[in-house]
Design a protein around this motif. Structure first.
Motif, PDB file in Angstrom:
ATOM      1  N   ARG A 280       1.069  -1.130   0.130  1.00 36.21           N
ATOM      2  CA  ARG A 280       0.060  -0.342  -0.053  1.00 36.21           C
ATOM      3  C   ARG A 280       0.497   1.263   0.060  1.00 36.21           C
ATOM      4  O   ARG A 280       0.567   2.636  -0.590  1.00 36.21           O
ATOM      5  CB  ARG A 280      -0.689  -0.421   0.963  1.00 36.21           C
ATOM      6  CG  ARG A 280      -1.914  -1.507   0.648  1.00 36.21           C
ATOM      7  CD  ARG A 280      -3.314  -0.747   1.990  1.00 36.21           C
ATOM      8  NE  ARG A 280      -4.040  -1.999   1.817  1.00 36.21           N
ATOM      9  CZ  ARG A 280      -4.439  -1.837   0.686  1.00 36.21           C
ATOM     10  NH1 ARG A 280      -5.389  -0.950  -0.042  1.00 36.21           N
ATOM     11  NH2 ARG A 280      -5.144  -3.303   1.336  1.00 36.21           N
ATOM     12  N   ASP A 281       2.086   0.837   0.830  1.00 32.58           N
ATOM     13  CA  ASP A 281       2.858   2.277   0.977  1.00 32.58           C
ATOM     14  C   ASP A 281       3.427   2.816  -0.853  1.00 32.58           C
ATOM     15  O   ASP A 281       3.615   3.908  -1.011  1.00 32.58           O
ATOM     16  CB  ASP A 281       3.521   2.621   1.799  1.00 32.58           C
ATOM     17  CG  ASP A 281       2.997   2.141   3.303  1.00 32.58           C
ATOM     18  OD1 ASP A 281       1.857   2.636   3.276  1.00 32.58           O
ATOM     19  OD2 ASP A 281       3.976   1.656   4.257  1.00 32.58           O
TER      20      ASP A 281
ATOM     21  N   GLN B 103       0.955   4.189  -2.623  1.00 31.82           N
ATOM     22  CA  GLN B 103       0.717   5.855  -2.385  1.00 31.82           C
ATOM     23  C   GLN B 103       1.611   6.300  -3.272  1.00 31.82           C
ATOM     24  O   GLN B 103       1.686   7.286  -3.635  1.00 31.82           O
ATOM     25  CB  GLN B 103       0.456   5.861  -1.161  1.00 31.82           C
ATOM     26  CG  GLN B 103      -1.106   5.108  -1.015  1.00 31.82           C
ATOM     27  CD  GLN B 103      -2.016   6.062  -1.561  1.00 31.82           C
ATOM     28  OE1 GLN B 103      -1.549   6.866  -1.832  1.00 31.82           O
ATOM     29  NE2 GLN B 103      -2.626   5.359  -1.805  1.00 31.82           N
TER      30      GLN B 103
END
Length: 105
Positions: free
Chosen positions: A89-90, A93
């Motif tokens: 997810r990091d 993003q």
């Protein structure tokens, strides 16, 4: 250094994630970003690839630590579920932020 002698930050393209930059892996991450977990078949259909292509690309994402694969059963039928890890997810993003910076430049 720019023409006026000031130092510029590196171009945003240097922040693109090589793992996520591949179109199929990008599409897989985009699909998983919108869910806690998704069944393999749903991701396959959403991304419009074969089982073997999805499996190969999921393996690359799993090796990078971006995707978690969970296997189980629904009744007597085997199922596979996919989810983005926190690192995934990091990375997603950060990759999107780099794309936005490039598009807005």
């Amino acid at each position: 250094m720019s023409a006026d002698g000031t130092t510029r930050p590196p171009h945003a393209r240097h922040r693109l994630d090589d793992v996520l930059h591949a179109p199929v892996r990008f599409s897989i991450a985009a699909t998983l970003a919108g869910a806690d977990e998704a069944e393999f078949a749903l991701v396959r259909d959403e991304v419009e690839v074969s089982d073997s292509v999805l499996s190969k690309q999921v393996s690359a994402l799993e090796q990078a630590g971006y995707v978690k694969v969970r296997k189980g059963y629904v009744g007597k039928r085997p199922r596979t579920w996919l989810s983005l890890t926190r690192a995934g997810r990091d990375a997603w993003q950060a990759h999107l932020a780099a794309l936005r910076d490039i598009a807005g430049a």
